[in-house]
Design an enzyme around this catalytic site. Structure first.
Site: not given
Ligand code: GDP
Ligand code: IMO
Ligand code: MG
Length: 423
Positions: A13, A16, A40-41, A143, A223, A300, A414
């Site tokens: 967070d 990115k 969540g970007h 696998r 992440q 979330t 910002g």
């Protein structure tokens, strides 16, 4: 023309999505290489706000190819929903590619994620996003997983699906995990798979071709470094390599193809989920940062834990990532503070630690050593160059760069596209 990797150097967070969107202006391809829809970007364009979970943050610029790479775990239902939501808002998703080698998150992975979290005792819970990420990567390592290329062979896909759904019920049903109704689940998954099928491609080839043709390729990390399965605060981590090394394995690009690594760093620190966080401010300062910074999870909605900038941690992650340039975000959130602290060392049992500890029990016990800098008490939101910043804000950035032994390339003041300047 170059290939750049962009990663978060804290606990996720960092902003990115916003920086990817800014850099995409000059890129022809954006590639996600790990994680899944646990991410969540957020991207705020001039007048609209989008939160991307699985689809690369380059999708909002029409002329860019967007690739979900082989290292990503793909929930077909989540992906179809995300595509539909973007299309409903007028976004063109036709330039999306999903790697045929990507592993799929199946309904039982999500149920297992919830089951594992719910049964874990206090202190053992990870605080996952319950998107099925860990169980899906476990199937990959075992696998036994189903991959996107299986979607291309519908009969084989259905057979694998039914076999594994039955296996899940057989093994986990008696342990108390939620039962899966295979018919209902198949109906939902096969409808999503039908929608995704045309986008499944050999992206290892298309990404390498783009790089070889001299296009600007951006690899979008999800992440952050301390959620990395190898380098993070294990076991309070996610299940993929979030650091820059993951960009090669997760896209199929060779290490020599990477020209630049961007490390995105918030001007303070946040963490969502469980696990040690040495500079956490569980007090009025933390509350101020949470409110001013809008620190609530983009996936979330959970409150993010907030604290001061942690140089010991970030210096370690800049080393592991090989950061060439830093993008500093959310400097504006510090605008009103009288003074700002930076953690420059950790003490454990009275001794200064030489490095970031491997053991989370040690990390939970460290005592941060702080340096205090004066605030600037002026809005930075309209700054468009270093020269526009108040002197104390410039000093804060300079001290950060000095301590991290890294160069600052972008400053963000910002959430909007234009609230950014290059250095
Ligand atoms: P990501 O997961 O790294 O893409 O970051 P998130 O989108 O989860 O969280 C970053 C939040 O900060 C989002 O709400 C962004 O809109 C916002 N943001 C990004 N850069 C800035 C900034 O420089 N200042 C402020 N105030 N907000 C920012
Ligand atoms: P972006 O890309 C912040 C955290 C979860 C939990 C741990 C494991 O938006 O920065 P998982 O569901 O992955 O098994 O959860 O990792 N986590 C994140 N924290 N930002 C994220 O992504 C995260 N993705 C997972 O809160 O602590
Ligand atoms: Mg996020």
């Amino acid at each position: 023309m170059s290939v750049s990797v962009l990663v978060g150097v804290q606990w996720g967070d960092e902003g990115k999505g916003k920086i990817i969107d800014v850099l995409t202006k000059d890129a022809q391809m954006v590639v996600r290489f790990q994680g899944g829809n646990n991410a969540g970007h957020t991207v705020e364009t001039e007048d609209r706000k989008f939160v991307l979970h699985l689809i690369p943050s380059g999708i909002l610029r029409g002329e860019t190819d967007n690739v979900i790479g082989n290292g990503v775990v793909v929930d077909p239902v989540g992906l179809a929903e995300e595509m539909n939501a973007l299309v409903a808002r007028g976004v063109d998703v036709s330039r999306l590619q999903v790697s045929s080698r990507a592993h799929l998150i199946m309904p039982w992975h999500k149920l297992l994620d919830a089951f594992n979290e719910n049964k874990a005792s206090k202190g053992k819970k990870i605080g996952t996003t319950k998107r099925g990420i860990g169980p899906a990567y476990a199937s990959k390592a075992n696998r036994t997983a189903i991959r996107a290329c299986d979607i291309l062979k519908p009969a084989r896909f259905e057979a694998l699906f039914r076999e594994q759904a039955a296996e899940y019920n057989r093994i986990y049903g008696p342990l108390g995990a939620e039962k899966l109704d295979p018919d209902t689940a198949w109906k939902e998954v096969s409808a999503a798979a039908d929608q995704i099928r045309p986008y499944v491609k050999d992206t290892v080839l298309s990404v390498n071709q783009a790089a070889k043709a001299g296009k600007n390729v951006l690899l979008e990390g999800a992440q952050g470094a301390f959620l990395d399965i190898d380098h993070g605060t294990y076991p309070f981590v996610t299940s993929s390599n979030t650091t820059s090394g993951g960009a090669c394995t997760g896209s199929g690009l060779p290490p020599r193809a990477i020209d630049c690594v961007w490390g995105v760093i918030k001007a303070y620190t946040t963490r969502v989920g469980e696990g040690p966080f040495p500079t956490e401010q569980d007090n009025a300062t933390g509350e101020f940062l949470r409110t001013k910074g809008g620190e609530f999870g983009a996936t979330t909605g959970r409150s993010r834990r907030c604290g001061w900038l942690d140089i010991v941690a970030s210096r370690h992650s800049c080393m592991v990532n090989g950061v060439d340039l830093l993008a500093v975000t959310k400097l504006d959130v510090l605008d009103e503070l009288d003074e700002i602290k930076i953690c420059t060392a950790y003490k454990l049992d009275g001794e200064i630690l030489p490095a970031f500890p491997a053991d989370v029990e040690d990390l939970a016990r460290v005592e941060p050593v702080y340096e205090t800098l004066p605030g600037w008490k002026t809005s930075t939101a309209s700054a468009r160059s270093m020269a526009d910043l108040p002197e104390n804000a410039r000093k804060y950035l300079a001290r950060m760069a000095e301590l991290l032994e890294a160069k600052i390339g972008i400053v963000s003041i910002g959430p909007k596209r234009d609230q950014t300047f290059t250095v």
